[in-house]
Every structure is written in structure tokens, then in C-alpha cells.
Write an enzyme that holds these catalytic residues in place. Structure first.
Site, PDB file in Angstrom:
ATOM      1  N   CYS A 122      39.392 -47.089 -14.652  1.00 56.31           N
ATOM      2  CA  CYS A 122      41.033 -47.341 -14.277  1.00 56.31           C
ATOM      3  C   CYS A 122      40.832 -48.346 -12.883  1.00 56.31           C
ATOM      4  O   CYS A 122      42.125 -48.701 -12.760  1.00 56.31           O
ATOM      5  CB  CYS A 122      41.734 -46.077 -14.233  1.00 56.31           C
ATOM      6  N   ASN A 158      36.374 -37.146 -11.894  1.00 56.66           N
ATOM      7  CA  ASN A 158      36.003 -38.225 -13.106  1.00 56.66           C
ATOM      8  C   ASN A 158      35.184 -39.125 -12.616  1.00 56.66           C
ATOM      9  O   ASN A 158      34.353 -39.905 -13.278  1.00 56.66           O
ATOM     10  CB  ASN A 158      37.113 -38.918 -13.504  1.00 56.66           C
ATOM     11  N   THR A 203      47.640 -40.256 -18.712  1.00 58.01           N
ATOM     12  CA  THR A 203      48.512 -40.834 -17.523  1.00 58.01           C
ATOM     13  C   THR A 203      49.945 -40.261 -17.668  1.00 58.01           C
ATOM     14  O   THR A 203      50.648 -40.079 -16.612  1.00 58.01           O
ATOM     15  CB  THR A 203      48.436 -42.496 -17.590  1.00 58.01           C
TER      16      THR A 203
END
Ligand code: PMP
Length: 386
Positions: A324, A150, A71
Site C-alpha cells: 500500500c 504487516n 481500509t
């Protein structure tokens, strides 16, 4: 212990990595900025780690900036580059299926005077290079496209995207977190200018990552302080974590080809057996241009989350998408971008294998999944058998 099939969300740290980190907690605990012997020892370790990680992606040691994870590396790349180069232009291009960190960074930049264009993807999640080209204007300074997705595992045509950016004189960033340890990432061959990697995705500790910054690519720091990491990322370096990431990269470099081959067999077995044995099951993402560890399905008539919970009761850990974004009720932006309806996106399940997955884990999963889908379908008012 659960049967763990969610390697995209987190990976256990390789015991060899833990062993390599051990000395840096108590014996070799120095601060690399200290001028004494203990500090020198930490500096030497840090610089050796930089060489090993650079070697993993075909970079020079000086092009590696250590961060607290992916991040932060994405923030440094995109905000840092945008702020440093805003006099050249205020336009940035990303794809619609970028990680949530990139989408939220884009929103931040939009509030700060930048314009962000999002390139759509096809039904398999592939970004069309021509569509990037169509969006480039005289104000475009940066393109950011993840090397592989992802969630659905689709691999992008990075060489073509890089060639286009080179021709146009635009800097290219790629978040390679999903691809690392599964695909060869060579910044010499694939002309990416900035690359994000995380340590945990190669079986190192969490909370460590890097930004590869090609020589000559200028960014502003986003964390200001004592001027560590060439002034680009202040704060005392996490030496044990960095040593862990270096060991993880060293192991991965040696083992990746064999590991990816083993995972590919698992993936193909999962896809074949599920699509054959479960009616109205479909594969999300590209049939072949996909990560070797990723199988992503949708099952009509049921919710992925209910299936995840049924599997949890059976001692199996899988996921419905990016960890996330798991706390929102919104369907995955990636699945919606591939053209799925909300109910199709909600009916999806992601299975990712990894270094410690065994054939027996797959046997157990495959024994349970068809029954779990059947049971939920019997309860579902949405499911109609033909
Ligand atoms: N990019 C991608 C593609 C990810 O999957 C993730 C989460 N693993 C991140 C960025 C963020 O990583 P971190 O939470 O380590 O900062």
C-alpha cells in the site's frame, strides 16, 4: 510462474473458496434487500456467512458488519466512532507503526478537530502499554493498535492493551489483517471492541472485509444510502464475495493450527540460513514475538529495491514492505519508528510465506539470495567488507 514469497501483499484465492462462491454469481444471484424468493435466498446465505465469520473470531453474528475491505473497516471504526462520540472527547491514540490507512484516517480527523497521539515503539516494533497509558487524557475516546504489524510481523500485547482500555473506559480498535489466519483472534478473550479483518488475508476474494463491532459500541455510518448492514454500511452486499470470505474463514478455522506450524518452520529456516550465510544481514522485528509467516531482513550496503529487482529477474517475488506504500520513495514509517536509519530501512527486504509455499520454493530462494546480495554489494560504493 514466479516463486511467490509475498503473501502479506496478496494471497491467491483457495480453490475451495472459488467453488463455494460459484453458485452466487448466476444461480443464487439475488439482492438480500428484495422481498421475493430469490432475495430471501440471498438473505439466508448472507446471514449464514455472518454466523460463520462471527464464529471465526468468537463474536455474535449481529456484531459483524460487512465492508469492501480492511481500509473501509478501518474508516468505519475510527471515523465512525470519532464522529459518533465526539461529545465525549476529541482525542485518539494510535501507534506509530499502524497501517497507512490508519495514519491517513488520523490526518483526516486532525483536520476535523480531533487530536491524535502516536505511541512510539521499541527497536522490535513493540508498543509499550505504559506508553499508551501515559498518553491517555480525559478527552481520549479511542485507542487503535494493530494486532500484529504487516511489515515486520511483530505481535502486540493485545490482552494487556485491552485490559488498560477497559480500566480506563476507552474503546479499543485493532486492525488484525496481518494477524488473521496466523494467530487465534478471540474477541471474547481479548477484549477488543472493534476489529478489522479482510477476506483476502485468509485466502478469500479481495474487496471484502468486516468490521467486528462489539454490542453497545456505537459508530456513525460513513457510507450513507439504503441502510443495509444495520444502517451502518449502505450499498447492496457483495454476496458472492461474502460467501467466499465465509468459506475462507471456515477452512482457516480448521486448518490454521497446522498451517501456522508449517509456516513457522519455514520462517525459522529462512531466518537461520540467511543470518548464517550472508554477512552483515540483520533481522528486523522481534526475534520470537513475530508472525509465523514473516521474515524481514536488512542487508548493509545495498538497497532493498535493487535486491527485489535482482530476485525478480530470477523469478522470485518478494517485497520491500507494505504494498500500500510501495509507490512512494519514502522509507517505511514502520522501520524508521523502530529506530533504523534511512539507509538501513531502504536496505530491507520482506519475505512472507503462505498456504501454497513449498520447501522447494525456499530451496530456490535460499540458493539465489546470497549470490544476489553479493553481486549488488560488489557494485555498491556503500558496502565495505571487513
Ligand atoms: N490493514 C493492513 C494491516 C493491511 O496490510 C492492509 C493491506 N492488505 C489494509 C489494512 C488494507 O486492506 P485493503 O486494501 O483490503 O482495504
Amino acid at each position: 510462474m514466479s516463486i511467490y514469497l509475498d503473501y502479506q501483499s496478496a494471497k491467491s484465492v483457495d480453490p475451495r473458496v472459488i467453488q463455494a462462491m460459484q453458485p452466487y454469481f448466476c444461480k443464487r444471484f439475488g439482492n438480500p434487500s428484495s422481498l421475493h424468493t430469490t432475495g430471501d435466498d440471498a438473505t439466508e446465505a448472507l446471514e449464514n456467512a455472518r454466523v460463520v465469520i462471527a464464529d471465526f473470531i468468537g463474536a455474535q453474528a449481529k456484531e459483524i458488519i460487512f465492508t469492501s475491505g480492511a481500509t473501509e473497516a478501518n474508516n468505519l471504526a475510527i471515523i465512525g466512532y470519532a464522529m459518533r462520540n465526539r461529545r465525549k472527547g476529541n482525542h485518539i491514540v494510535i501507534s506509530e507503526i499502524e497501517h497507512i490507512s490508519i495514519h491517513n484516517i488520523s490526518k483526516f480527523l486532525e483536520k476535523n478537530g480531533f487530536v491524535v497521539s502516536k505511541v512510539p515503539v521499541n527497536q522490535y516494533g513493540e508498543v509499550d502499554v505504559q506508553k499508551i497509558n501515559d498518553r491517555i487524557t480525559k478527552d481520549t475516546i479511542l485507542v487503535s493498535v494493530g494486532w500484529a504489524n504487516n511489515e515486520i510481523g511483530t505481535i502486540q500485547q493485545m490482552t494487556d492493551i485491552a485490559t488498560l482500555c477497559r480500566e480506563k473506559g476507552i474503546v479499543l480498535h485493532s486492525d488484525a489483517v496481518a494477524a488473521e489466519g496466523l494467530l487465534q483472534l478471540d474477541v471474547g478473550k481479548n477484549l477488543v471492541d472493534m476489529l478489522t479483518l479482510s477476506s483476502n488475508d485468509i485466502y478469500g476474494p479481495s474487496g471484502v472485509g468486516i468490521l467486528y463491532l462489539r454490542k453497545g459500541t456505537r459508530v456513525n455510518p460513513i457510507i450513507i444510502g439504503g441502510g443495509q448492514e444495520y444502517g451502518l454500511r449502505s450499498g447492496t452486499e457483495n454476496v458472492p464475495g461474502i460467501m467466499g470470505m465465509a468459506k475462507a474463514a471456515e477452512i482457516m478455522k480448521i486448518e490454521m493450527t497446522a498451517e501456522a506450524k508449517r509456516l513457522l518452520n519455514y520462517r525459522d529456516r529462512l531466518i537461520k540460513e540467511i543470518l548464517t550465510n550472508i554477512p552483515k544481514s540483520y533481522l528486523n522485528g522481534h526475534p520470537s514475538r513475530r508472525l509465523p509467516n514473516n521474515a524481514h531482513f536488512r542487508f548493509s550496503g545495498i538497497e532493498g529495491e535493487s535486491l527485489l529487482l535482482s530476485l525478480k529477474d530470477e523469478g522470485i517475488d518478494v517485497s520491500t514492505g507494505s504494498a500500500c506504500s510501495s509507490k512512494t520513495l519514502e522509507p517505511s514509517h514502520t522501520l524508521i519508528a523502530t529506530g533504523l536509519l534511512h539507509e538501513e530501512a531502504h536496505g530491507s527486504l520482506q519475505i512472507t510465506c503462505g498456504r501454497f509455499t513449498t520447501e522447494k520454493d525456499l530451496d530456490t530462494f535460499l540458493n539465489v539470495i546470497a549470490g544476489a546480495v553479493n553481486k549488488l554489494r560488489k557494485l555498491s560504493p556503500l558496502y565495505k567488507e571487513e
